[in-house]
Design an enzyme around this catalytic site. Sequence first.
Site, PDB file in Angstrom:
ATOM      1  N   SER A 334       0.801  -1.233   0.000  1.00  0.00           N
ATOM      2  CA  SER A 334       0.000   0.000   0.000  1.00  0.00           C
ATOM      3  C   SER A 334       0.829   1.275   0.000  1.00  0.00           C
ATOM      4  CB  SER A 334      -0.941  -0.001   1.211  1.00  0.00           C
ATOM      5  OG  SER A 334      -1.876  -1.061   1.108  1.00  0.00           O
ATOM      6  N   HIS A 377     -15.242  -0.544   4.008  1.00  0.00           N
ATOM      7  CA  HIS A 377     -15.013   0.800   4.554  1.00  0.00           C
ATOM      8  C   HIS A 377     -16.182   1.744   4.288  1.00  0.00           C
ATOM      9  CE1 HIS A 377     -10.749  -0.630   4.176  1.00  0.00           C
ATOM     10  NE2 HIS A 377     -10.655   0.007   5.337  1.00  0.00           N
ATOM     11  N   CYS A 390      -7.920   1.888   1.681  1.00  0.00           N
ATOM     12  CA  CYS A 390      -8.974   1.020   1.163  1.00  0.00           C
ATOM     13  C   CYS A 390      -8.570   0.408  -0.183  1.00  0.00           C
ATOM     14  CB  CYS A 390     -10.276   1.815   0.998  1.00  0.00           C
ATOM     15  SG  CYS A 390     -11.618   0.847   0.279  1.00  0.00           S
TER      16      CYS A 390
END
Length: 646
Positions: A334, A377, A390
């Site tokens: 990420s 989310h 997310c």
Amino acid sequence: MILPPVDHSPELQVPGKPPLRDDTRFAAGKIAIFQYAAVGIFLFLISGFWKLQVQNPQFYDERAQQNSIKSVPLLAPRGRILDRDGRVIVDNHNSFTLILARESVKEEHLKPIAQGLDLDYNDLAARVRRFKSQPKYVPIVIKEELTPADLSFVDSHHDFFPELVLIPAQRRLYPQNGMAAHVIGYTGEISEEELDAPEFAKYSQGDVIGKFGIEREYNDTLMGVDGQRQVVVDNRGQVRQIIGNKPAIPGKDIQLSIDLDLQAVAELAMDGRNGAVVALDPRTGEVLAMVSRPTFDSNKFAVRIKAKDWKEISDNPDHPMLNRAIQAQQAPGSTFKPFVALAALETSTIDDKFQTHCPGGVSLYGHYYHCWEKTGHGTLSLHNGIVHSCDVYFYTIGSKTGIDNIAFYADLAGMGHPSGIDLPHEAVGIVPSEKWKLRNYRQKWYAGETPSVAIGQGALTVTPLQLARAIGGLAMGGVWHHPHLLKAMDKTDKPDVWALNPDNVRGVVDGMFGVVNEGGGTGGRARLPFVDVCGKTGSAQLASNEYLKGSAAGRNLKDNAWFEGFAPCHAPEIVVVALYDHGEHGQFAAPIVKDVMTAYFQKKMRLDAEAKKREATVASRMAALGNMVLPVATVPQPAAPAPQQQ
């Protein structure tokens, strides 16, 4: 007076043969023996003279010179390696080196010499054989860093082994416990393969050169020029007179951009973990700290590493010789999402108000992609998409942006290319694209491969140094300096510049601020009370969940943990990236970055306070000098004239 009677016998008493001393035959024999001996000695001398002066005059002249005059090398010390504040990282220390004078070496001496000095006889014999092609005056270094026992052996056996010559030397002294080992590197004797390489053309057999890290990168600067001393020796090899001395020229010192304080903190933060830490100044590209774990002890290489020590290092499954900061090519997870967001914004694929709904996954191209948060989310936009990391949000915007646009901005940030760091053997990583797949696999790129790349997985790989440079340039608004370890290089650095939209950069940076400082952010463990920190966590899979189920190798294939951070958010002075091998979640890498940033800003505050204190002291002294009343110089007046009588 009565006289004795006279013998009137007519026979004279004459001896039968003359005395031996009057025998001419005896004298002739003595003379003959002497003559033959003299002729024999003369012929012997003539034959020796013939050999010396006619048959082999040059050979015996050299032998005579070698028996009286010897050349002893004077080893030049390497230059020291200093940190950015001038503190010594690598120094030299006095020691003794033992060389073998090849003009007087005897084959039968090698075995007792090896036994007395605790050397392997086969290695010593092979070393002597390797030097056979070298001129006779080139000595063979057989042992360095002699111990007191070695010195005693050489001193007590000098008459038996005159080929052993002791010379003073200065050897490398590296930091203990492998500190900064992958940055500094080590030295060693030049190998046969290196002698054949063009870059080492000017070196000879037996030279000690830089083998790794900074020692190799700046070997020509650090390496001095050996000197030579000519001495007169007696038949026992004892020095009687020095007749010539060419002093050695020491190597030059170099100053690195490394801050020893930050380096020490980063080393401690990685204690007990495998991975890497890189700290950069994004304004200049200076490397402030670089750590790779596991590490190795450079001091073991400073002389000649023992076979058992090398075996221990080479057999280590964690590969301690790998500099993970510049060679570990791993999926960034990420931590790549800010660049996907930047690509989507810069190409106008989305704006900062674009929203998507995350129920825990999304169907794209006939495949269902799961989010890391199984319950989802909810509906979120760019800011919260970054804050909560997310996956569904980035699956969606990545698919809209396209692989080639993502690859363009990743390439712009330096991924997939060498960063230019002044260290050897830097890895480049992979930035996948349609051209990349066609060139490497002769296959087209499928749209279903893009979502994995959008969350930092798939074929995408980077090194910690690449990621640090990339995120630092993004935080600087599109200015990517080339990282370097030599402090003076920042004066010649030409950064890569791209005119990014400031609003887009601000939107990404604000999202990274929320990761650390807003509730629900994944990087809260990197928060600092005295400075705004921006960051991004990352968890990168090494194997699919299906493979890990029931696999005995699962323990060694846990996700890698990443964290990238910079501070202050809108005027960054430092960027730090931490890779924690098998750390599972990026939140566990965040404290490593926090420790390094804490050390940086606390040192800065301490130095600022000291500077202000000095300024106040100087100002008070100047004020005191300004208020002083200087004594007025009095000019003597002439004496009054005496009254005159009228």
